[in-house]
Design a protein around this motif. Structure first.
Motif, short mmCIF file in Angstrom:
data_model
loop_
_atom_site.label_atom_id
_atom_site.label_comp_id
_atom_site.label_asym_id
_atom_site.label_seq_id
_atom_site.Cartn_x
_atom_site.Cartn_y
_atom_site.Cartn_z
N ARG A 108 123.92 115.52 -0.43
CA ARG A 108 122.98 116.44 0.20
C ARG A 108 121.53 116.17 -0.20
O ARG A 108 120.61 116.55 0.52
N GLY A 109 121.33 115.49 -1.32
CA GLY A 109 119.97 115.17 -1.74
C GLY A 109 119.24 114.24 -0.79
O GLY A 109 118.01 114.15 -0.84
N HIS A 110 119.98 113.55 0.07
CA HIS A 110 119.35 112.68 1.07
C HIS A 110 118.84 113.47 2.28
O HIS A 110 118.07 112.94 3.08
N LYS A 118 109.98 115.52 3.70
CA LYS A 118 110.62 114.56 2.81
C LYS A 118 112.04 115.02 2.49
O LYS A 118 112.43 116.14 2.84
N SER A 119 112.81 114.16 1.80
CA SER A 119 114.17 114.53 1.40
C SER A 119 114.13 115.40 0.14
O SER A 119 113.11 115.46 -0.57
N TRP A 120 115.24 116.06 -0.14
CA TRP A 120 115.36 116.81 -1.39
C TRP A 120 115.12 115.89 -2.58
O TRP A 120 114.47 116.28 -3.56
N VAL A 142 119.74 122.76 -7.59
CA VAL A 142 118.63 123.29 -6.80
C VAL A 142 119.05 123.47 -5.34
O VAL A 142 118.72 124.47 -4.69
N ILE A 143 119.80 122.50 -4.82
CA ILE A 143 120.27 122.60 -3.43
C ILE A 143 121.28 123.75 -3.30
O ILE A 143 121.26 124.51 -2.33
N ASN A 144 122.16 123.89 -4.29
CA ASN A 144 123.11 125.01 -4.27
C ASN A 144 122.40 126.35 -4.26
O ASN A 144 122.83 127.29 -3.57
N ARG A 145 121.32 126.45 -5.01
CA ARG A 145 120.56 127.70 -5.03
C ARG A 145 119.98 127.99 -3.65
O ARG A 145 120.06 129.11 -3.15
N TYR A 146 119.43 126.98 -3.01
CA TYR A 146 118.85 127.16 -1.68
C TYR A 146 119.93 127.54 -0.66
O TYR A 146 119.70 128.39 0.22
#
Length: 461
Positions: A108-110, A118-120, A142-146
């Motif tokens: 998911r960071g991509h 921009k990407s994560w 951080v992505i999980n939080r979002y």
């Protein structure tokens, strides 16, 4: 006297019973844990941590029984764990899992950051000054939080191997050895602590910053009363297991991915990056037991590139001959390698899944002519492309070794063990022989070795 090492890997659990005096493997076990969970999001990679732990317990039981049969009660002196790095899971105040394990294969960071520019991955790296590739725990967090995927009653997070150690010792909070902690990202190599300022830049603070300790730290005891030492990262454990504690050697690992790793005593000076972020160009500097460092060049593709070619050949058979030949890797390795013409050889860039720095980068095949678009030249080109990527990391690492230390190159990973042609091409590219590690479960061996270090009954060479 035996030492017990356990490896909670991505697809399987392995365990090694190590003779502390001879450093020889007395018994090995490997179990598929079948812990992978379905995910609606194709970028998400999750596993069931309790299924993983249950398989670890099964492996531990088998090894303890084997130790009793060989040496009687009390013949195991210590236990340590290693396992897949970078992934995270969330825990409650009793140390129980509240979520799946979000593994290192989380992509998911991509994806595009909510800012839209921009990407994560790029956003987090700009905010912190550290490179935090997709799959690294704090970017995942951080992505999980979002995406509102953090359980509301979570009081912390853990890596999988630290979770296993915590459960084995009936503790309620994870303790991460430096190498395991570093795998989450935002870890300062000099202070060997998480960079709290960088963490705050992306909104992370206690309680999601676990304790970090040196290798050989006693975490607790199992229900049988056996001491358990802090879990080490699988890259570091695998290195120790491959070289059997002789840390002047270099390890080349080609499996699904590919890595070149070497142990160094200090962080080399950097030309253009912040001092403690842990990267020199494409090389990552990682903590290593004994206040040392492991310098690693890691390819995402590696042996999976060859699998991609095998899949391509197989699909042609199915489509045009209406037959599925099954696994044809062994047949591919039988090409007339010595009779291929040098000027006709294909040039293959094997970065079919991108790189950590550039996920959009793709592989390429060039020098195609009317006489060389054949299976022989494709096979040779793919293997040489994999070998060249490994050799490039080796050339980058070699000048950074301590006093140009004498070393052997030890090869590990299924692609090296099973593919003699790849070994031949690798040796040509590296200009030296590649010695295949005698034990397949190097990471579990390394974990057992770390247990011995912690117990004070074994030493690095």
């Amino acid at each position: 006297m035996f030492l017990l090492g356990l490896d909670a890997g991505t697809t399987s659990i392995s365990g090694v019973l190590l003779n502390a005096e001879s450093k020889a493997v007395a018994h090995v076990i490997s179990l598929d844990h079948n812990a992978t969970l379905p995910a609606d999001n194709p970028s998400l990679s999750i596993q069931d941590p309790e299924k993983l732990f249950a398989s670890v317990q099964e492996a531990k039981t088998v090894l303890l029984r084997e130790a009793r049969q060989r040496g009687g009660e009390g013949s195991v002196s210590a236990i340590a764990v290693t396992g897949q790095m970078h992934g995270i899971l969330y825990i409650d105040k009793k140390g129980q899992s509240l979520s799946p394990l979000f593994t290192w294969q989380d992509l998911r960071g991509h994806r595009e950051h909510p800012s839209g520019s921009k990407s994560w991955f790029s956003w987090a790296s700009e905010q912190t000054g550290y490179m935090i590739p997709p799959g690294y725990g704090y970017l995942t967090h951080v992505i999980n939080r979002y995406e509102e995927m953090i359980p509301p009653n979570a009081v912390g997070l853990s890596t999988m191997s630290a979770y296993v150690t915590m459960k084995l010792t009936n503790e309620h909070a994870p303790t991460l050895e430096y190498s395991d902690a570093h795998s989450l990202g935002l870890f300062d190599l000099q202070t060997r602590r998480f960079d709290t300022v960088a963490l705050e830049h992306i909104g992370i603070s206690d309680p999601f910053v676990p304790a970090a300790v040196p290798a050989g730290t006693l975490v607790g005891k199992t229900e049988e009363g056996l001491p358990v030492y802090a879990a080490v990262g699988d890259n570091q454990a695998g290195f120790i297991g491959a070289v059997h504690g002789n840390i002047s050697d270099i390890v080349v690992n080609v499996g699904t991915s590919a890595q070149v790793s070497a142990c160094i005593s200090s962080v080399p000076p950097k030309s253009h990056e912040a001092p403690d972020t842990g990267w020199i160009d494409d090389l990552e500097i990682r903590p290593f037991p004994g206040d040392r460092y492991l310098i690693t060049g890691a390819s995402i593709s590696g042996g999976s590139s060859y699998r991609l070619l095998e899949k391509f050949f197989r699909e042609i058979c199915v489509k045009y001959a209406n037959t599925d030949p099954g696994n044809i890797l062994d047949q591919m390795n039988q090409i007339p390698y010595d009779r291929l013409q040098a000027d006709l050889k294909l040039e293959v860039s094997s970065q079919f899944q991108g790189t950590r720095r550039d996920p959009k980068k793709r592989g390429a095949i060039s020098n195609i002519g009317r006489y060389n678009l054949t299976h022989d030249y494709l096979v040779e080109g793919f293997l040489r492309g994999i070998a060249e990527e490994v050799a490039r990391y080796y050339r980058q690492i070699s000048p950074l070794l301590d006093d140009k230390q004498p070393h052997k190159i030890v090869g590990v990973g299924n692609a090296i063990r099973r593919n003699a042609l790849l070994r031949t091409i690798l040796e040509e590219k590296l200009g030296t022989s590649v010695l295949v590690s005698p034990y397949a479960e190097e990471a579990a061996y390394g974990a057992a070795f770390i247990a011995g270090l912690g117990a004070g009954i074994i030493e690095m060479e």
